[in-house]
Design an enzyme around this catalytic site. Sequence first.
Site, PDB file in Angstrom:
ATOM      1  CB  CYS A  76      66.760  -9.477 -25.253  1.00 15.95           C
ATOM      2  SG  CYS A  76      67.244  -8.094 -26.524  1.00 15.95           S
ATOM      3  CB  CYS A 107      74.659  -7.389 -26.145  1.00 19.13           C
ATOM      4  SG  CYS A 107      73.749  -8.330 -27.880  1.00 19.13           S
TER       5      CYS A 107
HETATM    6  N1  DGL Z   1      70.695  -9.979 -27.660  1.00 16.32           N
HETATM    7  C1  DGL Z   1      70.244  -9.182 -27.511  1.00 16.32           C
HETATM    8  C2  DGL Z   1      71.016  -7.883 -26.360  1.00 16.32           C
HETATM    9  O1  DGL Z   1      71.017  -8.634 -25.622  1.00 16.32           O
HETATM   10  C3  DGL Z   1      70.286  -8.125 -28.866  1.00 16.32           C
HETATM   11  C4  DGL Z   1      70.461  -7.947 -29.765  1.00 16.32           C
HETATM   12  C5  DGL Z   1      69.757  -7.769 -31.929  1.00 16.32           C
HETATM   13  O2  DGL Z   1      68.799  -8.720 -31.977  1.00 16.32           O
HETATM   14  O3  DGL Z   1      70.191  -7.300 -32.054  1.00 16.32           O
HETATM   15  O4  DGL Z   1      70.440  -7.057 -27.126  1.00 16.32           O
END
Ligand code: DGL
Length: 293
Positions: free
Chosen positions: A73, A184
């Site tokens: 993440c 993301c």
């Molecule tokens: N998948 C996450 C990232 O790479 C975050 C998504 C979220 O919960 O806003 O930033």
Amino acid sequence: MTQSVLFFDSGVGGLSVLQQVRLHSQPLNLRYVMDDAAFPYGTKSDDELAHRVLQVCLNAVNQLAPDVLVIACNTASTLTLPALRQILDIPVVGVVPAIKPAAKLAQQGHIGLLATPATVERLYINDLIQDFAEHCKVDRFGSSELVYWAEDFLLNGDPVTGLKDHLQPWFDQFPQMSHVVLGCTHFPLLKPQLHQHWPHIHWIDSGEAIARRVAVVLEQEQGQLSTTQCNSGPPGSISLHWTSEQKQQIAAQQFLQQLGDLTEASQLHLAEIDRLSPDASRGADNNPEPGSE
Ligand code: DGL
């Protein structure tokens, strides 16, 4: 012995990272934790998010005992990696936007960074751009809509209908933009749709870089031959864990079942932790892959 890697994200985004690791490594025990009770991360304050990430990761590591933790993440990695490395005694690999490889590929060109609203604002991103992309023009677009669409697409099979209206004004504003970093981990799940609308753009994510980094870290951990060269041994297993009370995350289970033997799917119960400083710092990885930290 089969090594074990724990992947952590707010939702299904980290599955795009787990998938790459699964593709590029020898059999591993793969653990996936999604903090769906606190989804989405990209709109949370730094303080709230830092505490939450530390709480879930500490609990997950205590309960699942992995050899390596992958913060799959960008929103969490760009905020909490130093603190996580300080409090955990296993290696922590972080996913960060692949600005360095994008800047190499785009040469003197124009790069876009597509990430959550929180990630595009991070000082960490300013530093990445200053260190690796000063010769390029870089424009940022923060979107939570894409996070929700990726989640709904994977979990419910919902069609992604809003992409064109949402992003076209950005591309119109910067017609020279040739490379877009998917900063993301949810966004690679929408790569086919993104490519369909904007086929001239090079979409760059961190998945393969993370797979390479995880292989190196596992090799260091076990002092064994390259993990990519060791294809024998037990097949390894996959488990899924979530933090909300009610959801069973059936679609995520199905996604993982296609990648291997899903041996467990259960809620992760969270104990409270003491408040820890989010900017506690410990030496960063000294030779990470670009796109990993
Ligand atoms: N998948 C996450 C990232 O790479 C975050 C998504 C979220 O919960 O806003 O930033």
